[in-house]
Design a protein around this motif. Structure first.
Motif, PDB file in Angstrom:
ATOM      1  N   GLN A   7      42.561  40.820  30.143  1.00  0.00           N
ATOM      2  CA  GLN A   7      41.999  39.649  30.015  1.00  0.00           C
ATOM      3  C   GLN A   7      41.269  39.484  28.626  1.00  0.00           C
ATOM      4  O   GLN A   7      40.727  40.439  28.020  1.00  0.00           O
ATOM      5  CB  GLN A   7      40.733  39.818  31.226  1.00  0.00           C
ATOM      6  CG  GLN A   7      41.169  39.825  32.530  1.00  0.00           C
ATOM      7  CD  GLN A   7      40.359  40.157  33.437  1.00  0.00           C
ATOM      8  OE1 GLN A   7      39.092  40.536  33.043  1.00  0.00           O
ATOM      9  NE2 GLN A   7      40.365  39.421  34.565  1.00  0.00           N
ATOM     10  N   TRP A   9      38.478  37.152  26.431  1.00  0.00           N
ATOM     11  CA  TRP A   9      37.389  36.303  26.751  1.00  0.00           C
ATOM     12  C   TRP A   9      36.926  35.619  25.566  1.00  0.00           C
ATOM     13  O   TRP A   9      36.335  36.552  24.562  1.00  0.00           O
ATOM     14  CB  TRP A   9      36.462  36.793  27.806  1.00  0.00           C
ATOM     15  CG  TRP A   9      36.627  37.078  29.224  1.00  0.00           C
ATOM     16  CD1 TRP A   9      37.864  36.676  29.781  1.00  0.00           C
ATOM     17  CD2 TRP A   9      35.966  37.728  30.069  1.00  0.00           C
ATOM     18  NE1 TRP A   9      37.967  37.180  31.016  1.00  0.00           N
ATOM     19  CE2 TRP A   9      36.647  37.678  31.286  1.00  0.00           C
ATOM     20  CE3 TRP A   9      34.739  38.271  30.157  1.00  0.00           C
ATOM     21  CZ2 TRP A   9      36.089  38.392  32.551  1.00  0.00           C
ATOM     22  CZ3 TRP A   9      34.058  38.830  31.366  1.00  0.00           C
ATOM     23  CH2 TRP A   9      34.979  38.987  32.546  1.00  0.00           C
ATOM     24  N   ARG A 108      39.929  44.620  28.781  1.00  0.00           N
ATOM     25  CA  ARG A 108      39.443  43.227  28.689  1.00  0.00           C
ATOM     26  C   ARG A 108      39.072  43.137  27.126  1.00  0.00           C
ATOM     27  O   ARG A 108      38.570  44.230  26.393  1.00  0.00           O
ATOM     28  CB  ARG A 108      37.917  43.314  29.466  1.00  0.00           C
ATOM     29  CG  ARG A 108      37.462  41.857  29.387  1.00  0.00           C
ATOM     30  CD  ARG A 108      36.180  41.670  30.390  1.00  0.00           C
ATOM     31  NE  ARG A 108      36.914  41.723  31.535  1.00  0.00           N
ATOM     32  CZ  ARG A 108      36.430  42.161  32.698  1.00  0.00           C
ATOM     33  NH1 ARG A 108      35.057  42.858  32.523  1.00  0.00           N
ATOM     34  NH2 ARG A 108      36.959  42.029  34.048  1.00  0.00           N
ATOM     35  N   SER A 139      40.181  33.338  28.709  1.00  0.00           N
ATOM     36  CA  SER A 139      38.811  32.337  29.358  1.00  0.00           C
ATOM     37  C   SER A 139      38.176  32.122  28.141  1.00  0.00           C
ATOM     38  O   SER A 139      38.015  32.671  27.259  1.00  0.00           O
ATOM     39  CB  SER A 139      38.112  33.087  30.503  1.00  0.00           C
ATOM     40  OG  SER A 139      38.932  33.432  31.473  1.00  0.00           O
ATOM     41  N   TRP A 141      34.166  31.088  27.381  1.00  0.00           N
ATOM     42  CA  TRP A 141      32.967  30.769  27.748  1.00  0.00           C
ATOM     43  C   TRP A 141      32.044  30.287  26.669  1.00  0.00           C
ATOM     44  O   TRP A 141      31.949  30.599  25.552  1.00  0.00           O
ATOM     45  CB  TRP A 141      32.382  32.354  27.751  1.00  0.00           C
ATOM     46  CG  TRP A 141      33.013  33.079  28.870  1.00  0.00           C
ATOM     47  CD1 TRP A 141      34.451  33.674  28.878  1.00  0.00           C
ATOM     48  CD2 TRP A 141      32.771  33.352  30.232  1.00  0.00           C
ATOM     49  NE1 TRP A 141      34.754  34.148  30.144  1.00  0.00           N
ATOM     50  CE2 TRP A 141      34.011  34.046  31.098  1.00  0.00           C
ATOM     51  CE3 TRP A 141      31.456  32.915  31.152  1.00  0.00           C
ATOM     52  CZ2 TRP A 141      33.554  34.451  32.300  1.00  0.00           C
ATOM     53  CZ3 TRP A 141      31.235  33.425  32.640  1.00  0.00           C
ATOM     54  CH2 TRP A 141      32.581  34.139  33.176  1.00  0.00           C
ATOM     55  N   LYS A 151      31.712  29.925  32.286  1.00  0.00           N
ATOM     56  CA  LYS A 151      32.949  29.848  32.124  1.00  0.00           C
ATOM     57  C   LYS A 151      33.547  28.299  32.075  1.00  0.00           C
ATOM     58  O   LYS A 151      33.228  27.711  32.947  1.00  0.00           O
ATOM     59  CB  LYS A 151      33.685  30.504  33.132  1.00  0.00           C
ATOM     60  CG  LYS A 151      35.237  30.611  32.877  1.00  0.00           C
ATOM     61  CD  LYS A 151      35.774  31.559  33.933  1.00  0.00           C
ATOM     62  CE  LYS A 151      37.411  31.790  33.772  1.00  0.00           C
ATOM     63  NZ  LYS A 151      37.822  32.934  34.723  1.00  0.00           N
TER      64      LYS A 151
END
Length: 153
Positions: A7, A9, A108, A139, A141, A151
Motif C-alpha cells: 500500500q 500512502w 506499506r 492513497s 492523505w 484520506k
C-alpha cells in the motif's frame, strides 16, 4: 502487502512540517508492532529527524539508528539513504525526494512531501501518476484545518 506490491500512502504536508508529522506516523507503526525504515537523501536531514525522534515528547522517545551505526539490523526505526531492508522493516517512509524503488519487501510505503515546495509537489505528482499507471494500491492523505489526517483519494 498486495500481490502487486505495498500500500502506498502519499502524505501532503501543508499545515505541519516533517519533524512534527514523521514521529507521529512512526509511533503508530511501532504501536502496530511493525519496524520502519526512513529513506532520506540528505544526511543532515536524517540527523535532524533522528534527533527529533529521541526528543519528540517529554514522556517518550522513538528509538532509532542509522545504517552506518551499530547494529542497524536491530533498530525498530532505521534511517538510510540506501535501498537494502537491513532491519527487515514492514513500513517504508520516503522523505526528501529519496528514491522509491525497490518496495517489494514492505507492506506499506509512506511518501511524505512538503506542500509548500513546488519541486516536491511536482515530484509527488509525477510519482503518483507513474504509480497510478501501474495499478499500484495508492492513497492520498491531506491534513484538515484541525490538523487531523483525512484520506482524500
Amino acid at each position: 502487502m498486495t500481490a502487486a506490491g505495498p500500500q502506498i500512502w502519499f502524505y501532503h504536508l501543508e499545515r505541519s512540517g516533517l519533524e512534527q508529522v514523521l514521529p507521529t506516523l512512526l509511533d503508530k507503526v511501532l504501536q502496530a508492532d511493525l519496524r520502519a525504515q526512513v529513506r532520506v537523501a540528505d544526511a543532515d536531514l536524517a540527523a535532524r529527524l533522528a534527533e527529533a525522534l529521541w526528543t519528540w515528547r517529554d514522556d517518550s522517545f522513538l528509538a532509532n539508528g542509522h545504517t552506518s551505526g551499530p547494529h542497524p539490523e536491530r533498530q525498530p526505526i532505521l534511517f538510510t539513504s540506501g535501498t537494502d531492508n537491513v532491519n527487515q522493516a514492514q513500513a517504508l517512509f520516503i522523505v526528501d525526494g529519496a528514491g522509491f524503488e525497490p518496495t517489494e519487501d514492505f507492506q506499506r510505503c509512506f511518501i511524505l512531501f512538503d506542500g509548500q515546495d513546488e519541486d516536491a509537489l511536482t515530484a509527488a505528482r509525477a510519482r503518483w501518476k507513474a504509480l497510478k499507471g501501474t495499478g499500484a494500491d495508492i492513497s492520498y492523505w491531506r491534513q484538515t484545518l484541525e490538523g487531523r489526517w483525512e484520506k482524500a483519494g
